[in-house]
Design a protein around this motif. Structure first.
Motif, PDB file in Angstrom:
ATOM      1  N   VAL A  32       8.086  -8.842  -4.150  1.00 31.42           N
ATOM      2  CA  VAL A  32       7.917  -7.899  -3.039  1.00 31.42           C
ATOM      3  C   VAL A  32       7.014  -6.741  -3.457  1.00 31.42           C
ATOM      4  O   VAL A  32       6.213  -6.253  -2.662  1.00 31.42           O
ATOM      5  N   GLU A  33       7.105  -6.304  -4.711  1.00 29.03           N
ATOM      6  CA  GLU A  33       6.190  -5.271  -5.195  1.00 29.03           C
ATOM      7  C   GLU A  33       4.749  -5.757  -5.093  1.00 29.03           C
ATOM      8  O   GLU A  33       3.868  -5.019  -4.631  1.00 29.03           O
ATOM      9  N   GLU A  34       4.513  -6.978  -5.506  1.00 24.78           N
ATOM     10  CA  GLU A  34       3.165  -7.532  -5.445  1.00 24.78           C
ATOM     11  C   GLU A  34       2.668  -7.603  -4.000  1.00 24.78           C
ATOM     12  O   GLU A  34       1.534  -7.244  -3.705  1.00 24.78           O
ATOM     13  N   ALA A  35       3.531  -8.057  -3.097  1.00 27.27           N
ATOM     14  CA  ALA A  35       3.153  -8.152  -1.690  1.00 27.27           C
ATOM     15  C   ALA A  35       2.848  -6.775  -1.101  1.00 27.27           C
ATOM     16  O   ALA A  35       1.848  -6.593  -0.397  1.00 27.27           O
ATOM     17  N   LEU A  36       3.681  -5.788  -1.409  1.00 27.06           N
ATOM     18  CA  LEU A  36       3.471  -4.442  -0.863  1.00 27.06           C
ATOM     19  C   LEU A  36       2.274  -3.755  -1.510  1.00 27.06           C
ATOM     20  O   LEU A  36       1.589  -2.958  -0.875  1.00 27.06           O
ATOM     21  N   ALA A  37       2.014  -4.061  -2.787  1.00 26.30           N
ATOM     22  CA  ALA A  37       0.858  -3.472  -3.470  1.00 26.30           C
ATOM     23  C   ALA A  37      -0.443  -3.959  -2.850  1.00 26.30           C
ATOM     24  O   ALA A  37      -1.477  -3.302  -2.986  1.00 26.30           O
ATOM     25  N   GLY A  38      -0.396  -5.077  -2.156  1.00 25.00           N
ATOM     26  CA  GLY A  38      -1.578  -5.610  -1.496  1.00 25.00           C
ATOM     27  C   GLY A  38      -1.990  -4.834  -0.255  1.00 25.00           C
ATOM     28  O   GLY A  38      -3.080  -5.042   0.268  1.00 25.00           O
ATOM     29  N   HIS A  39      -1.152  -3.927   0.212  1.00 24.55           N
ATOM     30  CA  HIS A  39      -1.490  -3.090   1.366  1.00 24.55           C
ATOM     31  C   HIS A  39      -2.379  -1.944   0.890  1.00 24.55           C
ATOM     32  O   HIS A  39      -2.143  -1.374  -0.175  1.00 24.55           O
ATOM     33  N   ASP A  40      -3.370  -1.596   1.683  1.00 24.50           N
ATOM     34  CA  ASP A  40      -4.232  -0.466   1.323  1.00 24.50           C
ATOM     35  C   ASP A  40      -3.419   0.814   1.222  1.00 24.50           C
ATOM     36  O   ASP A  40      -2.597   1.106   2.079  1.00 24.50           O
ATOM     37  N   GLY A  41      -3.632   1.543   0.152  1.00 26.10           N
ATOM     38  CA  GLY A  41      -3.032   2.862   0.019  1.00 26.10           C
ATOM     39  C   GLY A  41      -1.635   2.905  -0.547  1.00 26.10           C
ATOM     40  O   GLY A  41      -1.008   3.969  -0.554  1.00 26.10           O
ATOM     41  N   THR A  42      -1.090   1.795  -1.028  1.00 26.60           N
ATOM     42  CA  THR A  42       0.252   1.829  -1.615  1.00 26.60           C
ATOM     43  C   THR A  42       0.181   2.550  -2.960  1.00 26.60           C
ATOM     44  O   THR A  42      -0.550   2.140  -3.852  1.00 26.60           O
ATOM     45  N   VAL A  43       0.928   3.643  -3.088  1.00 24.80           N
ATOM     46  CA  VAL A  43       0.877   4.445  -4.317  1.00 24.80           C
ATOM     47  C   VAL A  43       2.181   4.415  -5.109  1.00 24.80           C
ATOM     48  O   VAL A  43       2.187   4.703  -6.300  1.00 24.80           O
ATOM     49  N   VAL A  78      14.628 -10.384   0.027  1.00 26.82           N
ATOM     50  CA  VAL A  78      14.285  -8.973  -0.125  1.00 26.82           C
ATOM     51  C   VAL A  78      13.304  -8.640   0.988  1.00 26.82           C
ATOM     52  O   VAL A  78      12.590  -9.506   1.485  1.00 26.82           O
ATOM     53  N   ARG A  79      13.280  -7.385   1.394  1.00 26.06           N
ATOM     54  CA  ARG A  79      12.314  -6.973   2.409  1.00 26.06           C
ATOM     55  C   ARG A  79      11.729  -5.625   2.067  1.00 26.06           C
ATOM     56  O   ARG A  79      12.293  -4.876   1.268  1.00 26.06           O
ATOM     57  N   GLY A  80      10.595  -5.345   2.659  1.00 29.51           N
ATOM     58  CA  GLY A  80       9.940  -4.071   2.414  1.00 29.51           C
ATOM     59  C   GLY A  80       8.841  -3.807   3.411  1.00 29.51           C
ATOM     60  O   GLY A  80       8.444  -4.686   4.182  1.00 29.51           O
ATOM     61  N   ASN A  81       8.360  -2.575   3.385  1.00 25.50           N
ATOM     62  CA  ASN A  81       7.227  -2.179   4.213  1.00 25.50           C
ATOM     63  C   ASN A  81       6.571  -0.983   3.546  1.00 25.50           C
ATOM     64  O   ASN A  81       7.149  -0.364   2.651  1.00 25.50           O
ATOM     65  N   VAL A  82       5.371  -0.678   3.983  1.00 26.31           N
ATOM     66  CA  VAL A  82       4.645   0.469   3.448  1.00 26.31           C
ATOM     67  C   VAL A  82       4.545   1.510   4.548  1.00 26.31           C
ATOM     68  O   VAL A  82       4.074   1.217   5.651  1.00 26.31           O
ATOM     69  N   ASP A  83       4.995   2.728   4.248  1.00 28.66           N
ATOM     70  CA  ASP A  83       4.953   3.782   5.256  1.00 28.66           C
ATOM     71  C   ASP A  83       3.621   4.523   5.221  1.00 28.66           C
ATOM     72  O   ASP A  83       2.735   4.207   4.413  1.00 28.66           O
TER      73      ASP A  83
END
Length: 168
Positions: free
Chosen positions: A104-115, A70-75
């Motif tokens: 992947v949700e956990e990894a992306l939630a670790g980015h500042d500002g993920t809402v 799975v892959r993801g990023n935060v815009d």
């Protein structure tokens, strides 16, 4: 006797295995839509390598074999965009897709500002849509992909990463 499946960050050397798995896993989707030009089947190795370098890419391994990804990023607006969740056909239906999604949700939630988290699935892909609904995603719209497939866009609010461990 049996091996357990582990989930970790993908490495650059995983690119070919990921691409082969993606091609194998998305055959069912292509058949469902009668369209073998869907993006996961036409993605180039160079394009995948660029995603590995820029995005969060996770793999599930059974021994040395990549059996899920799975892959993801935060815009810029705080949306964690999740894409190309796939599991080897022989391991589907055993919860590995849900584990990858949580990871992947956990990894992306670790980015500042993920809402929020956002992903999409084809409108006929009932097993995928069922997985996403069970994980708390709600349909928020739709669009037609460049390959002509009608997509359902789903979202859910990002949560504190500690909540993922409790639900796992």
């Amino acid at each position: 006797m049996g091996m357990s499946v582990t989930i970790s960050a993908a490495a650059a050397e995983d690119a070919e295995q990921i691409l082969k798995l993606q091609y194998l896993a998305f055959q069912r989707e292509a058949e469902l839509y009668g369209n073998y030009l869907i993006q996961p089947l036409t993605q180039s190795l160079d394009s995948l390598k660029a995603e590995l370098a820029a995005d969060t890419v996770l793999v599930a391994r059974l021994g040395g074999e990549v059996v899920g990804t799975v892959r993801g990023n935060v815009d810029g607006d705080g949306t964690g965009r999740i894409a190309k969740l796939c599991v080897h056909p022989r391991l589907q239906g055993h919860g590995l897709g849900a584990r990858l999604l949580r990871a992947v949700e956990e990894a992306l939630a670790g980015h500042d500002g993920t809402v929020r988290f956002r992903l999409h699935s084809g409108h006929r892909s009932e097993s995928n849509l069922r997985l996403y609904r069970k994980a708390g995603y709600l349909a928020v719209g739709g669009r037609t992909a460049s390959d002509g497939v009608q997509l359902v866009i789903l979202e859910k609010d990002a949560k504190d990463p500690t909540e993922f461990a409790v639900s796992a």
